[in-house]
Design a protein around this motif. Structure first.
Motif, mmCIF file in Angstrom:
data_model
loop_
_atom_site.group_PDB
_atom_site.id
_atom_site.type_symbol
_atom_site.label_atom_id
_atom_site.label_comp_id
_atom_site.label_asym_id
_atom_site.label_seq_id
_atom_site.Cartn_x
_atom_site.Cartn_y
_atom_site.Cartn_z
ATOM 1 N N LEU A 107 0.832 -1.202 0.000
ATOM 2 C CA LEU A 107 0.000 0.000 0.000
ATOM 3 C C LEU A 107 0.866 1.252 0.000
ATOM 4 C CD1 LEU A 107 -2.758 -0.813 2.682
ATOM 5 C CD2 LEU A 107 -2.627 -1.501 0.294
ATOM 6 N N THR A 110 -1.058 6.982 -1.113
ATOM 7 C CA THR A 110 -1.670 7.917 -2.065
ATOM 8 C C THR A 110 -3.109 7.489 -2.330
ATOM 9 O OG1 THR A 110 0.479 8.232 -3.128
ATOM 10 C CG2 THR A 110 -1.457 8.905 -4.392
ATOM 11 N N LEU A 111 -4.050 8.425 -2.202
ATOM 12 C CA LEU A 111 -5.432 8.144 -2.613
ATOM 13 C C LEU A 111 -5.548 8.419 -4.102
ATOM 14 C CD1 LEU A 111 -7.644 9.964 0.072
ATOM 15 C CD2 LEU A 111 -6.859 7.600 0.039
ATOM 16 N N LEU A 112 -5.814 7.375 -4.854
ATOM 17 C CA LEU A 112 -5.978 7.584 -6.297
ATOM 18 C C LEU A 112 -7.407 7.999 -6.622
ATOM 19 C CD1 LEU A 112 -3.966 4.629 -7.854
ATOM 20 C CD2 LEU A 112 -3.353 7.049 -7.773
ATOM 21 N N GLY A 113 -8.372 7.319 -6.020
ATOM 22 C CA GLY A 113 -9.774 7.704 -6.230
ATOM 23 C C GLY A 113 -10.352 7.207 -7.533
ATOM 24 N N GLY A 115 -9.332 4.292 -11.109
ATOM 25 C CA GLY A 115 -8.411 3.309 -11.663
ATOM 26 C C GLY A 115 -8.971 1.915 -11.585
ATOM 27 N N ILE A 116 -8.116 0.943 -11.917
ATOM 28 C CA ILE A 116 -8.542 -0.453 -11.976
ATOM 29 C C ILE A 116 -8.572 -1.030 -10.562
ATOM 30 C CG2 ILE A 116 -7.940 -2.728 -12.907
ATOM 31 C CD1 ILE A 116 -6.272 -1.125 -15.041
ATOM 32 N N ARG A 117 -9.642 -1.690 -10.219
ATOM 33 C CA ARG A 117 -9.706 -2.359 -8.918
ATOM 34 C C ARG A 117 -8.733 -3.538 -8.903
ATOM 35 N NH1 ARG A 117 -15.299 -2.416 -6.092
ATOM 36 N NH2 ARG A 117 -16.295 -0.616 -7.005
ATOM 37 N N PHE A 119 -8.996 -6.214 -6.967
ATOM 38 C CA PHE A 119 -9.791 -7.436 -6.925
ATOM 39 C C PHE A 119 -11.155 -7.141 -7.525
ATOM 40 C CE2 PHE A 119 -6.904 -7.851 -3.300
ATOM 41 C CZ PHE A 119 -6.224 -8.978 -3.733
ATOM 42 N N SER A 120 -11.508 -7.914 -8.527
ATOM 43 C CA SER A 120 -12.796 -7.652 -9.153
ATOM 44 C C SER A 120 -13.387 -8.960 -9.610
ATOM 45 C CB SER A 120 -12.612 -6.726 -10.352
ATOM 46 O OG SER A 120 -11.743 -7.332 -11.281
ATOM 47 N N GLU A 121 -14.636 -8.909 -9.904
ATOM 48 C CA GLU A 121 -15.327 -10.030 -10.531
ATOM 49 C C GLU A 121 -15.359 -11.306 -9.696
ATOM 50 O OE1 GLU A 121 -13.918 -10.553 -14.604
ATOM 51 O OE2 GLU A 121 -13.263 -8.476 -14.576
ATOM 52 N N ASN A 122 -15.132 -11.181 -8.383
ATOM 53 C CA ASN A 122 -15.322 -12.373 -7.549
ATOM 54 C C ASN A 122 -16.800 -12.642 -7.396
ATOM 55 O OD1 ASN A 122 -12.626 -12.536 -7.131
ATOM 56 N ND2 ASN A 122 -12.664 -11.571 -5.120
ATOM 57 N N GLY B 113 -14.426 -8.125 -3.655
ATOM 58 C CA GLY B 113 -14.429 -8.222 -5.116
ATOM 59 C C GLY B 113 -15.503 -7.387 -5.778
ATOM 60 N N ASN B 122 -12.314 11.350 -6.814
ATOM 61 C CA ASN B 122 -11.261 12.352 -6.619
ATOM 62 C C ASN B 122 -10.775 12.813 -7.981
ATOM 63 O OD1 ASN B 122 -11.358 11.964 -3.926
ATOM 64 N ND2 ASN B 122 -9.576 10.616 -3.839
ATOM 65 N N LYS B 126 -4.190 12.178 -4.010
ATOM 66 C CA LYS B 126 -3.815 12.889 -2.782
ATOM 67 C C LYS B 126 -2.733 12.086 -2.067
ATOM 68 C CE LYS B 126 -7.658 15.714 -2.032
ATOM 69 N NZ LYS B 126 -7.286 17.032 -2.502
#
Lengths: 156, 156
Positions: A107, A110-113, A115-117, A119-122, B113, B122, B126
């Motif tokens: 980690l 920085t907070l991106l806020g 973008g690509i997750r 973990f996805s599609e579980n 997920g 955002n 940040k």
């Protein structure tokens, strides 16, 4: 990112890896942005999962195999750890098939806020076990292990 | 979640809070799922940001104020900490206006997920500073502080 010092756990991590798997986009990002001049994993056998193969070497193979089959086969062979370098889509398929034994998350503060997750599609939530946390220079490394599936049958 | 023991930092955290702000959905979740029988923050002044006010008490106020104005006003008053309890949309507005001083994140060892992103909308990344990490029973608490904005002008 360039001046951000990562925790020095990377060297011991990569020394325990003999196989690296990544998707086309991760490969592209490494070779065009992160490490333009030299392939950064000369000691490992790398597999790039893509339908657009490029010139390959002994250490850098392009494959259009289904990543689930590829990882299932590689896990049966003796050797060190297999590192699923990314990206999110490749990881999602392996999570779904319970093929990831250890999750090592870094980690950056920085907070991106957007973008690509990661973990996805579980389809269903997955319980993990926290193995350890390491923090250095504001960067936190979290290591989780997947929980073994315990069914009523296994317990009887 | 019911049998998951959270780190015991909660008591010292809530003792330093005298004001709680949350959106309509978070309020709904607390009163219909998480703490159906009794409002869990009797010692604090709570503000529910909503256009659908309900019967209120001295300690539980409904407001349709813009959350940015509300927090800006409350921060000028003397007192203890203000806790932005959630949800993501409310947080996003306050992050955008640099109104959050400390981010306290609790990581449960479960891959969902899917679901609502904690940080969204955002416009620009940040940078934060890691203050501390605490881990207990597999749950990790990360505390970050926002970086002060330093411009060339401030430095001259």
């Amino acid at each position: 990112m360039a001046d951000l010092e990562l925790p020095d756990t990377y060297i011991s991590f990569i020394q325990n890896v003999d196989t690296i798997i990544m998707g086309q986009k991760t490969y592209h990002q490494i070779t065009t942005e992160l490490a333009k001049d030299m392939w950064p994993y000369p000691e490992q056998q790398s597999y790039i999962v893509t339908h657009r193969p490029k010139a390959q070497t002994d250490k850098l193979l392009f494959t259009d195999k289904d990543p689930v089959s590829l990882v299932t086969e590689l896990k049966k062979q003796p050797g060190k750890d297999i590192w699923i370098c990314g990206g999110a889509n490749l990881i999602a398929q392996l999570v779904e098939h319970d093929l990831i034994d250890v999750y090592q998350l870094t980690l950056i503060p920085t907070l991106l806020g957007q973008g690509i997750r990661l973990f996805s599609e579980n389809r269903a939530p997955k319980e993990l076990c926290l193995l350890r946390t390491v923090s250095q220079n504001g960067v936190v490394e979290l290591t989780y292990e997947r929980k073994k599936n315990v069914t009523t049958k296994d317990r009887s």
